[in-house]
Scaffold this motif. Sequence first.
Motif, PDB file in Angstrom:
ATOM      1  N   PRO A 172      40.219  48.712  37.714  1.00  0.00           N
ATOM      2  CA  PRO A 172      40.672  47.314  37.710  1.00  0.00           C
ATOM      3  C   PRO A 172      41.255  46.854  36.383  1.00  0.00           C
ATOM      4  CG  PRO A 172      38.295  47.385  37.512  1.00  0.00           C
ATOM      5  CD  PRO A 172      38.748  48.812  37.695  1.00  0.00           C
ATOM      6  N   GLY A 173      41.244  47.725  35.367  1.00  0.00           N
ATOM      7  CA  GLY A 173      41.749  47.350  34.043  1.00  0.00           C
ATOM      8  C   GLY A 173      40.637  47.363  33.011  1.00  0.00           C
ATOM      9  N   TYR A 174      41.014  47.485  31.743  1.00  0.00           N
ATOM     10  CA  TYR A 174      40.025  47.428  30.667  1.00  0.00           C
ATOM     11  C   TYR A 174      39.281  46.090  30.717  1.00  0.00           C
ATOM     12  CZ  TYR A 174      42.354  51.399  28.349  1.00  0.00           C
ATOM     13  OH  TYR A 174      42.878  52.622  28.035  1.00  0.00           O
ATOM     14  N   MET A 175      38.001  46.132  30.414  1.00  0.00           N
ATOM     15  CA  MET A 175      37.187  44.911  30.464  1.00  0.00           C
ATOM     16  C   MET A 175      37.737  43.834  29.530  1.00  0.00           C
ATOM     17  SD  MET A 175      34.745  43.108  31.638  1.00  0.00           S
ATOM     18  CE  MET A 175      33.718  44.232  32.591  1.00  0.00           C
ATOM     19  N   ASN A 189      35.171  40.113  36.346  1.00  0.00           N
ATOM     20  CA  ASN A 189      34.999  40.902  37.571  1.00  0.00           C
ATOM     21  C   ASN A 189      35.795  40.346  38.755  1.00  0.00           C
ATOM     22  OD1 ASN A 189      33.429  38.642  38.039  1.00  0.00           O
ATOM     23  ND2 ASN A 189      31.666  39.773  38.864  1.00  0.00           N
ATOM     24  N   GLN A 190      36.522  39.262  38.521  1.00  0.00           N
ATOM     25  CA  GLN A 190      37.392  38.698  39.553  1.00  0.00           C
ATOM     26  C   GLN A 190      38.869  39.000  39.290  1.00  0.00           C
ATOM     27  OE1 GLN A 190      35.372  34.686  38.942  1.00  0.00           O
ATOM     28  NE2 GLN A 190      35.765  34.610  41.142  1.00  0.00           N
ATOM     29  N   ILE A 191      39.130  39.754  38.222  1.00  0.00           N
ATOM     30  CA  ILE A 191      40.497  40.071  37.809  1.00  0.00           C
ATOM     31  C   ILE A 191      40.814  41.525  38.143  1.00  0.00           C
ATOM     32  CG2 ILE A 191      42.137  40.123  35.891  1.00  0.00           C
ATOM     33  CD1 ILE A 191      41.026  37.310  36.460  1.00  0.00           C
ATOM     34  N   MET A 192      42.009  41.775  38.686  1.00  0.00           N
ATOM     35  CA  MET A 192      42.515  43.122  38.914  1.00  0.00           C
ATOM     36  C   MET A 192      43.842  43.272  38.168  1.00  0.00           C
ATOM     37  SD  MET A 192      40.989  45.444  40.828  1.00  0.00           S
ATOM     38  CE  MET A 192      42.461  46.402  41.162  1.00  0.00           C
ATOM     39  N   VAL A 193      43.955  44.314  37.361  1.00  0.00           N
ATOM     40  CA  VAL A 193      45.198  44.596  36.645  1.00  0.00           C
ATOM     41  C   VAL A 193      45.925  45.723  37.374  1.00  0.00           C
ATOM     42  CG1 VAL A 193      46.240  45.259  34.444  1.00  0.00           C
ATOM     43  CG2 VAL A 193      44.104  43.937  34.473  1.00  0.00           C
ATOM     44  N   ARG A 241      55.480  46.934  33.331  1.00  0.00           N
ATOM     45  CA  ARG A 241      54.864  47.080  34.650  1.00  0.00           C
ATOM     46  C   ARG A 241      53.389  46.687  34.666  1.00  0.00           C
ATOM     47  NH1 ARG A 241      57.602  45.468  36.673  1.00  0.00           N
ATOM     48  NH2 ARG A 241      57.044  46.136  38.756  1.00  0.00           N
ATOM     49  N   ILE A 242      53.143  45.413  34.400  1.00  0.00           N
ATOM     50  CA  ILE A 242      51.785  44.885  34.490  1.00  0.00           C
ATOM     51  C   ILE A 242      51.797  43.585  35.302  1.00  0.00           C
ATOM     52  CG2 ILE A 242      49.830  43.843  33.260  1.00  0.00           C
ATOM     53  CD1 ILE A 242      49.830  46.792  32.852  1.00  0.00           C
ATOM     54  N   GLY A 243      51.043  43.609  36.396  1.00  0.00           N
ATOM     55  CA  GLY A 243      50.744  42.402  37.152  1.00  0.00           C
ATOM     56  C   GLY A 243      49.238  42.255  37.227  1.00  0.00           C
ATOM     57  N   SER A 272      47.646  52.539  30.270  1.00  0.00           N
ATOM     58  CA  SER A 272      46.716  52.157  29.203  1.00  0.00           C
ATOM     59  C   SER A 272      47.435  51.416  28.071  1.00  0.00           C
ATOM     60  CB  SER A 272      46.019  53.400  28.648  1.00  0.00           C
ATOM     61  OG  SER A 272      46.981  54.331  28.154  1.00  0.00           O
ATOM     62  N   ILE A 273      48.596  51.905  27.667  1.00  0.00           N
ATOM     63  CA  ILE A 273      49.322  51.285  26.558  1.00  0.00           C
ATOM     64  C   ILE A 273      49.849  49.915  26.954  1.00  0.00           C
ATOM     65  CG2 ILE A 273      51.217  51.559  24.915  1.00  0.00           C
ATOM     66  CD1 ILE A 273      48.862  53.623  24.713  1.00  0.00           C
ATOM     67  N   ALA A 274      50.388  49.809  28.174  1.00  0.00           N
ATOM     68  CA  ALA A 274      50.889  48.517  28.650  1.00  0.00           C
ATOM     69  C   ALA A 274      49.757  47.500  28.753  1.00  0.00           C
ATOM     70  CB  ALA A 274      51.588  48.681  29.996  1.00  0.00           C
ATOM     71  N   GLN A 275      48.556  47.963  29.097  1.00  0.00           N
ATOM     72  CA  GLN A 275      47.419  47.041  29.160  1.00  0.00           C
ATOM     73  C   GLN A 275      47.068  46.500  27.770  1.00  0.00           C
ATOM     74  OE1 GLN A 275      43.921  47.459  31.623  1.00  0.00           O
ATOM     75  NE2 GLN A 275      44.758  49.348  32.507  1.00  0.00           N
ATOM     76  N   ARG A 276      47.128  47.369  26.751  1.00  0.00           N
ATOM     77  CA  ARG A 276      46.799  46.889  25.404  1.00  0.00           C
ATOM     78  C   ARG A 276      47.837  45.878  24.928  1.00  0.00           C
ATOM     79  NH1 ARG A 276      42.027  47.456  25.830  1.00  0.00           N
ATOM     80  NH2 ARG A 276      41.860  46.771  23.661  1.00  0.00           N
ATOM     81  N   ALA A 277      49.096  46.089  25.294  1.00  0.00           N
ATOM     82  CA  ALA A 277      50.142  45.116  24.971  1.00  0.00           C
ATOM     83  C   ALA A 277      49.893  43.813  25.710  1.00  0.00           C
ATOM     84  CB  ALA A 277      51.516  45.682  25.340  1.00  0.00           C
TER      85      ALA A 277
END
Length: 400
Positions: free
Chosen positions: A68-71, A92-96, A245-247, A272-277
């Motif tokens: 679901p994405g990094y905490m 816990n209600q968020i999905m990446v 590409r992050i929603g 992983s990199i896009a999530q950190r951005a």
Amino acid sequence: MGFISERINRMAPSETLAMSNKSNELKAQGKDVINLAVGEPDFNTPEVVKTAAKVAIDKNFSHYPPVPGYMDVREAIAAKLKRDNDLDYKANQIMVSAGGKHALMNCLLATVNPGDEVIIPAPYWVSYPEMVRLVDGVPVFVKGGIETDFKVTAAQIEKAITPKTKVLIMNSPSNPTGGVYTPEEIKDIAAVVAKHPQLIVISDEIYELIIFEGKYSSLAQYPEIKDRVIVMNGVSKGFAMTGWRIGYTASSVELAGAMNKVQGQMTSAASSIAQRATLEAMLQDPTKSEDLKTMTTAFRERRDNVLGWLGQIPGLKLNKPSGAFYIFVNMQALIGKKAGEKQIKTGADFADYLLDNYYVALVGGDAFGDPECFRISYATDLTSLKKACDRIKEAVESLK
């Protein structure tokens, strides 16, 4: 026996991507094409966001993230939703997910059974009906016209609800119209949803940061229906991060768990990199960020200029969109006219004629559920927009 599945044979290709591809082919031939078909900000990703990605690479964020994405990314999204939108969600209600389209497919796969009806206000984003059909749902269209800024009413939505209705898709600000539902309109729609406990709402808020007049309002702000609303958003439009590409979605724990199950079997986690951005993007307060203010100011200026230029062309009917970066132009007065042997029967016909003869790419309204219109994206510079509008004027005047 064919190798291609029936569901794919039934699926229409994306007209927005098709027009962009055609314009790129003409550009490759040396033609001076102005592309107003693509829904992509022409700005670069903010430097602070790019720096966060570079740091993440150096810190070796190169392994599988949680599905679901990094905490900390999900916590940052929840904090953004509270800061900017006054919506209360926990991590816990968020999905990446890997883009807004991926998030929407998660929503539909997690909620729609074969034969379930999905109400889609029209004009609609080109992919909604095809996504619904892909999960064996049945799209039900409710139409808004230019006289209501292409928005539909709560009464229209209520009239379309049947025992088979499972999902309502709402999109504000809207692609393709730029329409923004007012807080009063959202309240009225929430009251209708509250009366139908079987109904789930997917609230596509991807253009939420690009509003020029009025005020952002979400159906998720109403406690009586909040657990049946899935908020969908992302970083593509508001932060000029289309390629990252992050929603993401915010929903009840139950719905988030269902989407987690879907994503776990289909793609696992987003980059992983896009999530950190994205974490850094979520920290940017839109009331303070100069990058975000610059983009919104530029889009507003472009909108006002394009409305002025197009408003001088006889046969085109316009409204003033309050958000996103689109103008949905009614061209009913042009239907039936000809240029030589070419007759204009729909917005798609006009778009083809314009691209082939005047080298301006836009998208006919057929793809969005209104063939009497065409969509212009003004996510490009003013010089190009002025040149494009001059060519559109010439094209319209050539029709007899």
